[in-house]
Design an enzyme around this catalytic site. Structure first.
Site, mmCIF file in Angstrom:
data_model
loop_
_atom_site.group_PDB
_atom_site.id
_atom_site.type_symbol
_atom_site.label_atom_id
_atom_site.label_comp_id
_atom_site.label_asym_id
_atom_site.label_seq_id
_atom_site.Cartn_x
_atom_site.Cartn_y
_atom_site.Cartn_z
ATOM 1 N N ARG A 253 48.132 35.309 36.174
ATOM 2 C CA ARG A 253 47.747 36.720 36.361
ATOM 3 C C ARG A 253 49.021 37.568 36.358
ATOM 4 N NH1 ARG A 253 44.585 37.746 41.923
ATOM 5 N NH2 ARG A 253 42.752 37.279 40.669
ATOM 6 N N THR B 32 36.532 54.836 42.517
ATOM 7 C CA THR B 32 35.747 54.457 43.710
ATOM 8 C C THR B 32 36.627 54.310 44.954
ATOM 9 O OG1 THR B 32 33.846 53.467 42.633
ATOM 10 C CG2 THR B 32 34.469 52.513 44.740
ATOM 11 N N ASN C 292 38.046 36.187 51.697
ATOM 12 C CA ASN C 292 36.760 35.683 52.204
ATOM 13 C C ASN C 292 36.156 34.685 51.219
ATOM 14 O OD1 ASN C 292 35.056 38.205 54.142
ATOM 15 N ND2 ASN C 292 37.242 37.951 53.902
ATOM 16 N N THR D 107 41.899 45.276 53.037
ATOM 17 C CA THR D 107 42.374 43.961 52.616
ATOM 18 C C THR D 107 43.815 43.705 53.031
ATOM 19 O OG1 THR D 107 42.919 42.692 50.620
ATOM 20 C CG2 THR D 107 42.924 45.062 50.376
ATOM 21 N N LYS E 179 43.408 50.315 47.287
ATOM 22 C CA LYS E 179 42.961 50.077 48.665
ATOM 23 C C LYS E 179 43.985 50.652 49.655
ATOM 24 C CE LYS E 179 39.852 48.093 50.082
ATOM 25 N NZ LYS E 179 38.466 48.552 50.429
ATOM 26 N N ALA F 125 46.830 48.720 45.296
ATOM 27 C CA ALA F 125 47.357 50.084 45.438
ATOM 28 C C ALA F 125 46.228 51.056 45.757
ATOM 29 C CB ALA F 125 48.075 50.497 44.159
ATOM 30 N N TYR G 191 44.373 47.188 42.077
ATOM 31 C CA TYR G 191 43.389 47.039 43.163
ATOM 32 C C TYR G 191 44.036 47.305 44.517
ATOM 33 C CZ TYR G 191 40.797 44.649 46.844
ATOM 34 O OH TYR G 191 40.182 44.350 48.033
HETATM 35 P P1 NAD Z 1 32.018 43.185 46.103
HETATM 36 O O1 NAD Z 1 32.671 43.561 44.829
HETATM 37 O O2 NAD Z 1 31.282 41.897 46.188
HETATM 38 O O3 NAD Z 1 30.966 44.330 46.529
HETATM 39 C C1 NAD Z 1 31.269 45.689 46.415
HETATM 40 C C2 NAD Z 1 29.962 46.464 46.554
HETATM 41 O O4 NAD Z 1 30.281 47.864 46.486
HETATM 42 C C3 NAD Z 1 28.961 46.191 45.422
HETATM 43 O O5 NAD Z 1 27.677 46.012 45.955
HETATM 44 C C4 NAD Z 1 29.030 47.454 44.555
HETATM 45 O O6 NAD Z 1 27.802 47.749 43.904
HETATM 46 C C5 NAD Z 1 29.380 48.500 45.596
HETATM 47 N N1 NAD Z 1 30.061 49.675 45.014
HETATM 48 C C6 NAD Z 1 31.104 49.679 44.142
HETATM 49 N N2 NAD Z 1 31.440 50.947 43.849
HETATM 50 C C7 NAD Z 1 30.623 51.756 44.565
HETATM 51 C C8 NAD Z 1 30.507 53.164 44.705
HETATM 52 N N3 NAD Z 1 31.288 54.008 44.026
HETATM 53 N N4 NAD Z 1 29.553 53.654 45.535
HETATM 54 C C9 NAD Z 1 28.731 52.812 46.210
HETATM 55 N N5 NAD Z 1 28.793 51.479 46.108
HETATM 56 C C10 NAD Z 1 29.735 50.949 45.302
HETATM 57 O O7 NAD Z 1 33.157 43.286 47.212
HETATM 58 P P2 NAD Z 1 33.357 42.436 48.531
HETATM 59 O O8 NAD Z 1 34.127 41.216 48.213
HETATM 60 O O9 NAD Z 1 32.070 42.329 49.240
HETATM 61 O O10 NAD Z 1 34.339 43.413 49.334
HETATM 62 C C11 NAD Z 1 33.820 44.406 50.205
HETATM 63 C C12 NAD Z 1 34.977 45.173 50.813
HETATM 64 O O11 NAD Z 1 35.818 44.280 51.529
HETATM 65 C C13 NAD Z 1 35.862 45.846 49.774
HETATM 66 O O12 NAD Z 1 36.254 47.091 50.293
HETATM 67 C C14 NAD Z 1 37.065 44.926 49.646
HETATM 68 O O13 NAD Z 1 38.214 45.637 49.293
HETATM 69 C C15 NAD Z 1 37.157 44.387 51.056
HETATM 70 N N6 NAD Z 1 37.744 43.043 51.201
HETATM 71 C C16 NAD Z 1 37.295 42.003 50.441
HETATM 72 C C17 NAD Z 1 37.810 40.730 50.651
HETATM 73 C C18 NAD Z 1 37.329 39.533 49.853
HETATM 74 O O14 NAD Z 1 37.928 38.458 49.952
HETATM 75 N N7 NAD Z 1 36.255 39.644 49.069
HETATM 76 C C19 NAD Z 1 38.805 40.536 51.614
HETATM 77 C C20 NAD Z 1 39.247 41.633 52.363
HETATM 78 C C21 NAD Z 1 38.696 42.875 52.154
HETATM 79 O O1 DAU Z 2 43.231 38.855 50.004
HETATM 80 C C1 DAU Z 2 42.017 39.554 50.027
HETATM 81 C C2 DAU Z 2 41.527 39.750 48.609
HETATM 82 O O2 DAU Z 2 41.044 38.486 48.165
HETATM 83 C C3 DAU Z 2 40.433 40.798 48.505
HETATM 84 O O3 DAU Z 2 40.946 42.051 48.890
HETATM 85 C C4 DAU Z 2 39.895 40.867 47.074
HETATM 86 O O4 DAU Z 2 38.815 41.791 47.000
HETATM 87 C C5 DAU Z 2 39.403 39.490 46.686
HETATM 88 O O5 DAU Z 2 38.947 39.492 45.347
HETATM 89 C C6 DAU Z 2 40.511 38.466 46.869
HETATM 90 O O6 DAU Z 2 41.560 38.675 45.900
HETATM 91 P P1 DAU Z 2 42.277 37.445 45.152
HETATM 92 O O7 DAU Z 2 42.895 37.924 43.906
HETATM 93 O O8 DAU Z 2 43.137 36.697 46.107
HETATM 94 O O9 DAU Z 2 40.962 36.539 44.867
HETATM 95 P P2 DAU Z 2 40.509 35.689 43.566
HETATM 96 O O10 DAU Z 2 39.329 34.890 44.002
HETATM 97 O O11 DAU Z 2 40.391 36.542 42.371
HETATM 98 O O12 DAU Z 2 41.738 34.711 43.347
HETATM 99 C C7 DAU Z 2 42.170 33.839 44.384
HETATM 100 C C8 DAU Z 2 43.409 33.120 43.886
HETATM 101 O O13 DAU Z 2 43.031 32.227 42.836
HETATM 102 C C9 DAU Z 2 44.430 34.057 43.279
HETATM 103 O O14 DAU Z 2 45.733 33.563 43.587
HETATM 104 C C10 DAU Z 2 44.182 33.969 41.781
HETATM 105 C C11 DAU Z 2 43.694 32.542 41.599
HETATM 106 N N1 DAU Z 2 42.723 32.320 40.520
HETATM 107 C C12 DAU Z 2 41.634 33.145 40.450
HETATM 108 C C13 DAU Z 2 40.689 32.967 39.468
HETATM 109 C C14 DAU Z 2 39.493 33.893 39.370
HETATM 110 C C15 DAU Z 2 42.891 31.254 39.644
HETATM 111 O O15 DAU Z 2 43.856 30.495 39.740
HETATM 112 N N2 DAU Z 2 41.941 31.083 38.673
HETATM 113 C C16 DAU Z 2 40.861 31.901 38.530
HETATM 114 O O16 DAU Z 2 40.050 31.691 37.589
#
Ligand code: NAD
Ligand code: DAU
Length: 353
Positions: A291, A99, A189, A133, A163, A161, A159
């Site tokens: 992790r 994806t 976020n 990200t 992105k 890599a 992940y």
């Molecule tokens: P998410 O996993 O909640 O949502 C991803 C969405 O993409 C889902 O609705 C899924 O169904 C859809 N999707 C996945 N593969 C697809 C494909 N091949 N075609 C069409 N749709 C597809 O992710 P999120 O947290 O909302 O993140 C959205 C974007 O923001 C991502 O690109 C992520 O890398 C980026 N981002 C996320 C964070 C964070 O903290 N969550 C921070 C910075 C950047």
């Molecule tokens: O920095 C932006 C990124 O933030 C986005 O690009 C990713 O899509 C988003 O998932 C997020 O990645 P992280 O790995 O930072 O988020 P996560 O919520 O998985 O984990 C946040 C921190 O908490 C990380 O240091 C791992 C830790 N963690 C996570 C989980 C799920 C724990 O300690 N325990 C847990 O159970």
């Protein structure tokens, strides 16, 4: 006027569409594959709203995406669609390559074909905004400066890599073909509609369910937290005024150690939903195996976005995390649909897959 948004049944894309349509009447075509992370319940409030068209499709499906572009003639495409969870990328990297890398490539090609045939005025005004990200920059030591847009990419997980690869493709499609692109690199976020595999919603829901609150390693890893609505406002601002070909870092100046984030949630829950037995939620904290390859610290330098486009976050971490905990307490239906699998059953009944 119309925009096409991918991945908007997910956490950030869903919030983006809700905010977009709350603020204007410009139509949104929402292309989402509905993976486990996609949840149309998030967009329930838009049922029957003709400004929102949902299409279940893969961003890599050039046939479907090409037809949608030709039919709706969007002035912009905003790409949220991705596999987004670091832990899942470690156990199964294949979908992330498919994806985030191949899918983004195919989407760029679909968009390039559409854009190339636009009339001169529409061609000049068109934008492809790629949502990325801070993880592409790698990890920071305690005293390193925050990531600026000129920091070299050093991704450490499958992940990040994948992105980083997608960011490079977007850059190349601008330099080689002239596609008018913008890229945002945002920090972690949090907020409403966050899928409970990620730290903050997982901890809120586990706490309420009396389950362990898993802390990876020593819990001293640092993330830079941004309330999701602030990320959405930054994307709107970059779309509106960003300079073509540029990247913009988005962050809230909210560096917090994971353990402190979890303790803050526990304290809020003690206040908002005290346990019947009088015990503190903090007692549920449990240290678990770290992790693999865990990045130690992220921090975003968002000065460029502030200086050049005048963007600032509206929420502090304290105000945003309180709103988030309150939202989860008030939205148990959304939570139980996501966690019970009922939503997945609905998807297979509705779409036959
Ligand atoms: P998410 O996993 O909640 O949502 C991803 C969405 O993409 C889902 O609705 C899924 O169904 C859809 N999707 C996945 N593969 C697809 C494909 N091949 N075609 C069409 N749709 C597809 O992710 P999120 O947290 O909302 O993140 C959205 C974007 O923001 C991502 O690109 C992520 O890398 C980026 N981002 C996320 C964070 C964070 O903290 N969550 C921070 C910075 C950047
Ligand atoms: O920095 C932006 C990124 O933030 C986005 O690009 C990713 O899509 C988003 O998932 C997020 O990645 P992280 O790995 O930072 O988020 P996560 O919520 O998985 O984990 C946040 C921190 O908490 C990380 O240091 C791992 C830790 N963690 C996570 C989980 C799920 C724990 O300690 N325990 C847990 O159970």
């Amino acid at each position: 006027m119309t925009i096409l948004v991918t991945g908007a049944a997910g956490f950030i894309g869903g919030n983006f569409v809700l905010d977009w349509l709350a603020g204007c009447d410009e139509m949104v075509i929402n292309v989402d594959k509905l993976t486990y992370a996609g949840n149309l319940d998030t967009l329930k409030g838009l049922e029957g709203d003709i400004r929102h068209v949902f299409v279940r499709a893969d961003i890599g499906d050039r046939d479907v995406v090409g037809k949608l572009l030709a039919e709706y003639q969007p002035r912009a495409v905003i790409n949220f669609a991705a596999e987004s969870h670091v832990d899942r990328s470690i156990t199964g990297p294949g979908e992330f390559i498919q994806t985030n890398v191949v899918g983004t490539f195919n989407l760029l090609e679909s968009v390039r074909g559409y854009w190339a045939d636009l009339a001169a005025e529409q061609k000049a005004a068109f934008r492809f905004l790629h949502v990325s990200t801070d993880e592409v920059y790698g990890t920071l030591a305690a005293d390193d400066p925050a990531f600026s847009e000129t920091k070299a990419f050093e991704p450490n997980s499958p992940y990040s890599a994948s992105k980083a690869a997608s960011d490079h493709l977007v850059r190349a499609w601008h330099h080689t073909y002239g596609l008018p692109v913008l890229t945002t690199n945002c920090s972690n976020n949090y907020g409403p509609y966050h899928f409970p595999e990620k730290l903050i919603p997982l901890v809120i829901l586990n706490a309420l369910a009396g389950k362990p609150l898993p802390i990876y390693g020593d819990g001293q890893q640092i993330r830079d937290w941004l309330y999701v609505k602030d990320h959405c406002s930054a994307i709107r601002r970059v779309l509106e005024a960003g300079k073509v070909g540029e990247t913009y870092n988005v962050g809230g100046w909210n560096e917090k150690a994971n353990l402190d984030v979890v303790k803050t949630i526990c304290t809020l829950l003690d206040e908002l939903q005290p346990k019947a037995d009088g015990k503190a939620y903090i007692e549920q904290i449990t240290y678990v195996t770290d992790r693999p390859g865990h990045d130690r610290r992220y921090a975003i330098d968002a000065h460029k976005l502030e200086r050049e486009l005048g963007w600032k976050p509206a929420e502090t971490f304290e105000s945003g995390i309180r709103k988030t905990v309150e939202w989860y307490l008030a939205n148990q239906d959304w939570v139980s649909n996501v966690t019970s699998g009922a939503y997945r059953e609905w998807v297979s009944t509705q779409y036959g897959a």
